[in-house]
Design a protein around this motif. Structure first.
Motif, mmCIF file in Angstrom:
data_model
loop_
_atom_site.group_PDB
_atom_site.id
_atom_site.type_symbol
_atom_site.label_atom_id
_atom_site.label_comp_id
_atom_site.label_asym_id
_atom_site.label_seq_id
_atom_site.Cartn_x
_atom_site.Cartn_y
_atom_site.Cartn_z
ATOM 1 N N ALA A 31 -57.749 -60.297 -25.518
ATOM 2 C CA ALA A 31 -57.344 -60.712 -24.175
ATOM 3 C C ALA A 31 -58.510 -60.526 -23.207
ATOM 4 C CB ALA A 31 -56.140 -59.901 -23.720
ATOM 5 N N PRO A 32 -59.262 -61.588 -22.940
ATOM 6 C CA PRO A 32 -60.406 -61.462 -22.028
ATOM 7 C C PRO A 32 -59.955 -61.266 -20.583
ATOM 8 C CG PRO A 32 -60.066 -63.759 -22.594
ATOM 9 C CD PRO A 32 -59.105 -62.964 -23.442
ATOM 10 N N TYR A 33 -60.767 -60.548 -19.826
ATOM 11 C CA TYR A 33 -60.545 -60.470 -18.382
ATOM 12 C C TYR A 33 -61.055 -61.778 -17.776
ATOM 13 C CZ TYR A 33 -60.511 -55.361 -19.205
ATOM 14 O OH TYR A 33 -60.261 -54.085 -19.655
ATOM 15 N N PRO A 34 -60.187 -62.546 -17.106
ATOM 16 C CA PRO A 34 -60.668 -63.805 -16.503
ATOM 17 C C PRO A 34 -61.850 -63.591 -15.569
ATOM 18 C CG PRO A 34 -58.272 -63.733 -16.484
ATOM 19 C CD PRO A 34 -58.735 -62.368 -16.936
ATOM 20 N N SER A 35 -61.844 -62.486 -14.827
ATOM 21 C CA SER A 35 -62.946 -62.226 -13.895
ATOM 22 C C SER A 35 -64.246 -61.969 -14.638
ATOM 23 C CB SER A 35 -62.615 -61.028 -12.993
ATOM 24 O OG SER A 35 -62.464 -59.844 -13.762
ATOM 25 N N ALA A 36 -64.159 -61.417 -15.863
ATOM 26 C CA ALA A 36 -65.363 -61.159 -16.650
ATOM 27 C C ALA A 36 -65.972 -62.456 -17.164
ATOM 28 C CB ALA A 36 -65.047 -60.223 -17.811
ATOM 29 N N ILE A 37 -65.136 -63.377 -17.598
ATOM 30 C CA ILE A 37 -65.628 -64.674 -18.056
ATOM 31 C C ILE A 37 -66.361 -65.381 -16.920
ATOM 32 C CG2 ILE A 37 -64.979 -66.952 -18.936
ATOM 33 C CD1 ILE A 37 -64.637 -64.649 -20.981
ATOM 34 N N ASP A 38 -65.752 -65.379 -15.740
ATOM 35 C CA ASP A 38 -66.383 -66.008 -14.579
ATOM 36 C C ASP A 38 -67.681 -65.288 -14.201
ATOM 37 O OD1 ASP A 38 -64.370 -67.886 -14.404
ATOM 38 O OD2 ASP A 38 -63.216 -66.771 -12.907
ATOM 39 N N ALA A 39 -67.688 -63.958 -14.354
ATOM 40 C CA ALA A 39 -68.883 -63.180 -14.013
ATOM 41 C C ALA A 39 -70.042 -63.511 -14.954
ATOM 42 C CB ALA A 39 -68.557 -61.692 -14.064
ATOM 43 N N ILE A 40 -69.751 -63.649 -16.243
ATOM 44 C CA ILE A 40 -70.788 -64.012 -17.203
ATOM 45 C C ILE A 40 -71.366 -65.383 -16.852
ATOM 46 C CG2 ILE A 40 -71.262 -64.596 -19.615
ATOM 47 C CD1 ILE A 40 -69.080 -62.522 -20.370
ATOM 48 N N CYS A 144 -83.345 -49.656 -20.927
ATOM 49 C CA CYS A 144 -82.557 -50.471 -20.003
ATOM 50 C C CYS A 144 -82.092 -49.659 -18.801
ATOM 51 C CB CYS A 144 -81.301 -51.010 -20.693
ATOM 52 S SG CYS A 144 -81.567 -52.222 -21.981
ATOM 53 N N ARG A 145 -81.862 -50.340 -17.705
ATOM 54 C CA ARG A 145 -81.113 -49.763 -16.605
ATOM 55 C C ARG A 145 -79.637 -49.862 -16.991
ATOM 56 N NH1 ARG A 145 -84.077 -53.560 -12.307
ATOM 57 N NH2 ARG A 145 -84.000 -54.870 -14.149
ATOM 58 N N CYS A 146 -78.845 -48.846 -16.653
ATOM 59 C CA CYS A 146 -77.489 -48.766 -17.202
ATOM 60 C C CYS A 146 -76.413 -48.820 -16.129
ATOM 61 C CB CYS A 146 -77.332 -47.493 -18.021
ATOM 62 S SG CYS A 146 -78.382 -47.469 -19.490
ATOM 63 N N VAL A 147 -75.295 -49.469 -16.498
ATOM 64 C CA VAL A 147 -74.145 -49.613 -15.618
ATOM 65 C C VAL A 147 -72.882 -49.243 -16.374
ATOM 66 C CG1 VAL A 147 -72.690 -51.298 -14.407
ATOM 67 C CG2 VAL A 147 -75.173 -51.394 -14.167
ATOM 68 N N LEU A 148 -72.059 -48.415 -15.753
ATOM 69 C CA LEU A 148 -70.726 -48.107 -16.275
ATOM 70 C C LEU A 148 -69.707 -48.882 -15.458
ATOM 71 C CD1 LEU A 148 -68.986 -46.177 -18.166
ATOM 72 C CD2 LEU A 148 -68.680 -44.794 -16.093
ATOM 73 N N VAL A 149 -68.806 -49.591 -16.143
ATOM 74 C CA VAL A 149 -67.692 -50.236 -15.450
ATOM 75 C C VAL A 149 -66.431 -49.419 -15.703
ATOM 76 C CG1 VAL A 149 -68.641 -52.564 -15.403
ATOM 77 C CG2 VAL A 149 -67.345 -51.807 -17.411
ATOM 78 N N ARG A 150 -65.514 -49.439 -14.730
ATOM 79 C CA ARG A 150 -64.315 -48.597 -14.815
ATOM 80 C C ARG A 150 -63.206 -49.225 -15.655
ATOM 81 N NH1 ARG A 150 -65.739 -47.686 -9.041
ATOM 82 N NH2 ARG A 150 -66.513 -45.538 -8.886
ATOM 83 N N THR A 151 -63.398 -50.458 -16.102
ATOM 84 C CA THR A 151 -62.400 -51.081 -16.968
ATOM 85 C C THR A 151 -62.484 -50.459 -18.363
ATOM 86 O OG1 THR A 151 -64.029 -52.854 -17.304
ATOM 87 C CG2 THR A 151 -62.231 -53.286 -15.739
ATOM 88 N N GLY A 152 -61.515 -50.772 -19.222
ATOM 89 C CA GLY A 152 -61.510 -50.212 -20.565
ATOM 90 C C GLY A 152 -61.434 -48.698 -20.517
ATOM 91 N N LYS A 153 -62.383 -48.049 -21.175
ATOM 92 C CA LYS A 153 -62.446 -46.582 -21.175
ATOM 93 C C LYS A 153 -63.336 -46.048 -20.053
ATOM 94 C CE LYS A 153 -61.744 -46.138 -26.204
ATOM 95 N NZ LYS A 153 -61.570 -47.558 -26.544
ATOM 96 N N GLY A 154 -63.773 -46.926 -19.178
ATOM 97 C CA GLY A 154 -64.744 -46.554 -18.158
ATOM 98 C C GLY A 154 -64.287 -45.482 -17.194
ATOM 99 N N SER A 155 -63.046 -45.561 -16.735
ATOM 100 C CA SER A 155 -62.547 -44.541 -15.800
ATOM 101 C C SER A 155 -62.508 -43.170 -16.456
ATOM 102 C CB SER A 155 -61.156 -44.926 -15.285
ATOM 103 O OG SER A 155 -61.243 -46.046 -14.427
ATOM 104 N N ALA A 174 -67.283 -58.050 -12.807
ATOM 105 C CA ALA A 174 -67.423 -58.979 -11.682
ATOM 106 C C ALA A 174 -68.069 -58.298 -10.478
ATOM 107 C CB ALA A 174 -66.059 -59.558 -11.301
ATOM 108 N N ALA A 175 -67.695 -57.042 -10.225
ATOM 109 C CA ALA A 175 -68.267 -56.303 -9.091
ATOM 110 C C ALA A 175 -69.761 -56.056 -9.310
ATOM 111 C CB ALA A 175 -67.532 -54.984 -8.896
#
Length: 196
Positions: A31-40, A144-155, A174-175
């Protein structure tokens, strides 16, 4: 010498699509996040090269086979292309953690594969985006420079507050993409102004 492309490497489960503790064992469960598809797609349209590096130990554990992963990635590519973008590379580790392979994150094997396939000398200008500490560790190992997103296990990863000293944190992909594209535009504008 050609300038290295601007590259963003994404983890898959929890970043691009919903994660599952029971593993994603079929295309129907993906189940893809629609906002993630648009972000890519937005990243791609903005001149960024996008790649995906994902641990898929469910293969090694016998929960599903590689054809399922390929089917999911075919669907992912189609959705991104429909949104006007492109994923240049998708690589995955099929091994069980007990195999002690070199490709399973937090080791950097998958990212090295992406680097080599794209013909890059290093990943210093690149970003690694994930929802777990091992994603960030793999990115740090290879520069690499690294980013954590709060989705999935991120929080949950953020709440543990371990190993995040060098990472930026965003609510979701997306953010991050909105920030990155804005920063990129500002840098380009400054460069253009100083060169005028």
């Amino acid at each position: 010498m050609p300038i290295a492309p601007k590259l963003v490497i994404l983890d898959r489960d929890g970043v691009i699509n919903q994660d599952s503790d029971q593993y994603i064992k079929s295309l129907d469960e993906w189940a893809p996040y629609p906002s993630a598809i648009d972000a890519i797609a937005r990243l791609s349209r903005s001149g960024w090269t996008v790649a995906v590096a994902t641990n898929q130990s469910g293969i090694g554990r016998g929960y599903f086979n590689e054809s399922v992963v390929e089917e999911i990635h075919t669907r992912l590519n189609a959705l991104v292309e429909h949104a006007g973008g492109k994923i240049e590379q998708i690589v995955y580790c099929p091994h069980d953690p007990a195999d002690n392979c070199q490709c399973r994150k937090p080791k950097a094997g998958l990212l090295e594969t992406i680097r080599d396939r794209l013909g890059l000398s290093d990943l210093a200008r690149s970003w690694m985006v994930g929802d777990s500490l091992r994603d960030l560790q793999a990115g740090e190992v290879i520069g690499c420079r690294c980013v954590l997103v709060r989705t999935g296990k991120g929080s949950d990863t953020e709440a543990k507050n371990q190993g995040l000293e060098n990472a930026m944190v965003f609510d979701d992909l997306a953010a991050f993409v909105a920030w990155l594209v804005s920063e990129d535009a500002a840098i380009s504008s400054t460069t253009a102004s100083s060169g005028a």
